[in-house]
Design a protein around this motif. Structure first.
Motif, PDB file in Angstrom:
ATOM      1  N   PHE A 205     -15.610  52.109 -23.418  1.00 44.40           N
ATOM      2  CA  PHE A 205     -16.961  51.559 -23.590  1.00 44.40           C
ATOM      3  C   PHE A 205     -18.012  52.458 -22.921  1.00 44.40           C
ATOM      4  O   PHE A 205     -19.114  52.626 -23.443  1.00 44.40           O
ATOM      5  N   SER A 206     -17.651  53.009 -21.769  1.00 36.74           N
ATOM      6  CA  SER A 206     -18.572  53.933 -21.095  1.00 36.74           C
ATOM      7  C   SER A 206     -18.831  55.153 -21.960  1.00 36.74           C
ATOM      8  O   SER A 206     -19.975  55.621 -22.098  1.00 36.74           O
ATOM      9  N   GLN A 207     -17.780  55.675 -22.575  1.00 36.21           N
ATOM     10  CA  GLN A 207     -17.931  56.838 -23.442  1.00 36.21           C
ATOM     11  C   GLN A 207     -18.781  56.491 -24.661  1.00 36.21           C
ATOM     12  O   GLN A 207     -19.574  57.317 -25.140  1.00 36.21           O
ATOM     13  N   LEU A 208     -18.629  55.268 -25.177  1.00 41.18           N
ATOM     14  CA  LEU A 208     -19.444  54.842 -26.309  1.00 41.18           C
ATOM     15  C   LEU A 208     -20.929  54.849 -25.942  1.00 41.18           C
ATOM     16  O   LEU A 208     -21.765  55.377 -26.691  1.00 41.18           O
ATOM     17  N   SER A 235     -24.880  58.179 -18.999  1.00 39.11           N
ATOM     18  CA  SER A 235     -25.643  59.422 -18.912  1.00 39.11           C
ATOM     19  C   SER A 235     -26.727  59.537 -19.982  1.00 39.11           C
ATOM     20  O   SER A 235     -27.511  60.483 -19.974  1.00 39.11           O
ATOM     21  N   THR A 236     -26.769  58.590 -20.913  1.00 42.16           N
ATOM     22  CA  THR A 236     -27.739  58.680 -21.998  1.00 42.16           C
ATOM     23  C   THR A 236     -29.174  58.600 -21.486  1.00 42.16           C
ATOM     24  O   THR A 236     -29.449  57.943 -20.478  1.00 42.16           O
ATOM     25  N   LEU A 237     -30.071  59.233 -22.192  1.00 39.77           N
ATOM     26  CA  LEU A 237     -31.491  59.140 -21.883  1.00 39.77           C
ATOM     27  C   LEU A 237     -32.174  58.093 -22.760  1.00 39.77           C
ATOM     28  O   LEU A 237     -33.386  57.924 -22.713  1.00 39.77           O
ATOM     29  N   GLY A 238     -31.368  57.400 -23.570  1.00 40.43           N
ATOM     30  CA  GLY A 238     -31.910  56.371 -24.439  1.00 40.43           C
ATOM     31  C   GLY A 238     -32.391  55.157 -23.660  1.00 40.43           C
ATOM     32  O   GLY A 238     -32.080  54.978 -22.476  1.00 40.43           O
ATOM     33  N   GLN A 239     -33.153  54.300 -24.320  1.00 39.63           N
ATOM     34  CA  GLN A 239     -33.700  53.098 -23.689  1.00 39.63           C
ATOM     35  C   GLN A 239     -32.590  52.079 -23.426  1.00 39.63           C
ATOM     36  O   GLN A 239     -31.701  51.895 -24.252  1.00 39.63           O
ATOM     37  N   LYS A 240     -32.652  51.414 -22.267  1.00 38.56           N
ATOM     38  CA  LYS A 240     -31.656  50.411 -21.903  1.00 38.56           C
ATOM     39  C   LYS A 240     -32.333  49.043 -21.805  1.00 38.56           C
ATOM     40  O   LYS A 240     -33.283  48.864 -21.043  1.00 38.56           O
ATOM     41  N   ILE A 241     -31.833  48.078 -22.593  1.00 39.19           N
ATOM     42  CA  ILE A 241     -32.448  46.759 -22.673  1.00 39.19           C
ATOM     43  C   ILE A 241     -31.412  45.699 -22.306  1.00 39.19           C
ATOM     44  O   ILE A 241     -30.479  45.438 -23.078  1.00 39.19           O
ATOM     45  N   PRO A 242     -31.539  45.057 -21.133  1.00 43.77           N
ATOM     46  CA  PRO A 242     -30.583  44.007 -20.754  1.00 43.77           C
ATOM     47  C   PRO A 242     -30.948  42.664 -21.391  1.00 43.77           C
ATOM     48  O   PRO A 242     -32.104  42.419 -21.734  1.00 43.77           O
ATOM     49  N   TYR A 243     -29.953  41.795 -21.551  1.00 42.43           N
ATOM     50  CA  TYR A 243     -30.220  40.435 -22.017  1.00 42.43           C
ATOM     51  C   TYR A 243     -29.280  39.452 -21.323  1.00 42.43           C
ATOM     52  O   TYR A 243     -28.234  39.835 -20.787  1.00 42.43           O
ATOM     53  N   GLN A 244     -29.686  38.183 -21.304  1.00 47.47           N
ATOM     54  CA  GLN A 244     -28.863  37.117 -20.744  1.00 47.47           C
ATOM     55  C   GLN A 244     -28.677  36.037 -21.803  1.00 47.47           C
ATOM     56  O   GLN A 244     -28.923  36.274 -22.980  1.00 47.47           O
TER      57      GLN A 244
END
Length: 453
Positions: A205-208, A235-244
């Motif tokens: 999953f980390s590699q994904l 390591s990605t520079l993409g946007q990270k969006i958390p949800y609950q």
């Protein structure tokens, strides 16, 4: 006209992909050594059911544009060997999906649990809002004839499985989709036969996530510490969006979403489903839909097949069928049904059917997963255990593994059915959980009993 040959055409996703290519106007042939319903009837109606079961190298010729190789085939399959000798391109189905969607926006839904539910919710909302899209989903969904669609649509939504790609590619399927946006719902050990080491399983999953492009997005469940760790360390520079989990309340066995537009009644329930729903909302927002469009459509979402599926109900009883088989899925499903109807007795039946669940060394992962059931039952099919060359566990072993002293074990579907029919279902729900079918147990008499309670 392009022409493709399927090796192992009878699989659930494989036969749906074959039918999707027929709809697209391609010429399709295929082979398999076993084809069961509903694959057989659907392939026959489309005119592409193999005339004979088995493998026929003479079907492989240089006029083919490619071979699509199913996981069911072996590495020494004679048709595969012939294709390799002729230099015909061989695709696994995830590689072929990417081949057909390179110019689309690719959204991948991944995680140890919730993939099908989240993907199904997204597809339901997109269709309700008349968005043009392609898709790949792991279950039959109401309103969709196939589990796969390939067209000229600008986006594709893909249920991304971490299981192995093909006999000649031992990496997870989801690596091959080259996502633009990825959602990660949860990480809980599964596929013990493929990933016997939990650290190795988590690493997939980390590699994904690391494959997310700079302009891409990671949408991840903030309530799972393993998911949070993978997302935050990516390591990605993409946007990270958390949800609950989406805010909600339960009244009289009905779940209501709390939204800025007021409360909205929905047919689905359970904490994990509310997490799934919030994840689906984030994906739909990322695709340009509004919250009002999402909420307007989600009210009519009834769930994917075998996901908290209601088979029968009365005023005081419900019979549910669910695909839950891994420990986290089992625990979440039992909790969801009990939490929805806290004043009803809950009879929970789990068929241990997968290699992981039938493996004695994996059993401790099921500890306390059925604690909230008032009556907990395990079903084992001795034939299924023998096919996987594993030891048939006894009741005492299962009780220790599940850490439940009153756990009941059945190894005969007839005896299990007789026991369930003898129960009183007044103010009682029955939950059947399995990725199998209890050795083809007929459920009609159980449905009738519950409907007449």
């Amino acid at each position: 006209m392009k022409q493709y040959h399927f090796i192992a055409i009878g699989g659930a996703v494989m036969h749906n992909l074959a039918l999707a290519l027929v709809e697209k106007g391609y010429r399709v042939t295929g082979s398999d050594d076993e084809i069961y319903e509903p694959s057989r009837t659907r392939l026959d109606r489309a005119g592409i059911l193999p005339a004979e079961l088995g493998w026929f190298p003479e079907k492989i010729h240089s006029g083919l544009d490619g071979i699509i190789l199913g996981m069911h085939a072996r590495i020494d399959n004679p048709e595969l060997i012939k294709a390799q000798e002729l230099g015909i391109p061989v695709y696994s189905f995830p590689e072929f999906i990417y081949n057909q969607s390179q110019d689309k926006k690719r959204v991948v839904i991944a995680g140890s649990h919730g993939k099908t539910s989240i993907t199904s919710m997204i597809l339901h909302v997109l269709k309700a809002n008349q968005v043009d899209f392609d898709y790949l989903v792991g279950a039959q969904i109401e309103g969709f004839n196939l589990m796969v669609r390939l067209s000229d649509a600008p986006i594709i939504v893909i249920e991304g499985d971490e299981y192995l790609t093909s006999p000649i590619d031992r990496t997870p399927k989801f690596f091959h989709y080259h996502h633009d946006t990825v959602l990660l719902s949860g990480i809980a050990w599964d596929h013990f036969n493929v990933f016997p080491d939990f650290e190795d399983y988590k690493k997939q999953f980390s590699q994904l996530l690391d494959k997310t492009p700079q302009e891409g997005k990671i949408i991840y469940c903030q309530l799972d510490p393993l998911v949070v760790e993978a997302a935050e360390q990516s390591s990605t520079l993409g946007q990270k969006i958390p949800y609950q989990a989406h805010p909600s309340r339960i009244q009289d066995g009905v779940t209501y979403l709390k939204t800025e537009f007021g409360e909205i009644e929905i047919p689905i329930f359970g904490h994990h489903n509310l997490q799934n729903l919030q994840g689906a909302l984030e994906i739909c927002l990322s695709l340009g839909l509004s919250k009002s469009q999402f909420y307007g459509a989600i009210q009519s979402f009834k769930g994917a097949a075998k996901r908290q599926e209601i088979l029968a109900k009365s005023e005081s009883s419900i019979l549910y069928r669910d695909f839950a088989h891994a420990p986290s899925k089992l625990k979440a499903t039992v909790h969801a049904v009990k939490n929805q109807f806290p004043n009803r007795r809950l009879i929970a039946v789990q068929e241990l059917h997968t290699y992981s669940s039938l493996n004695k060394n994996f059993l401790p992962n099921y500890a306390n997963s059925m604690d909230e059931a008032d009556l907990a039952i395990i079903y084992l099919n001795p034939h299924a255990v023998a096919l996987k060359k594993l030891e048939l566990m006894d009741e005492d072993t299962l009780r220790k593994g599940f850490q439940r002293a009153d756990l009941r074990l059945f190894t005969s579907s007839d005896e299990l059915k007789a026991f369930l029919l003898a129960q009183d279902y007044n103010q009682t729900n029955l939950l059947l959980m399995s990725s199998g079918n209890y050795d083809n147990m007929d459920l009609e008499s159980l449905k009738t009993k519950i409907e007449n309670t």
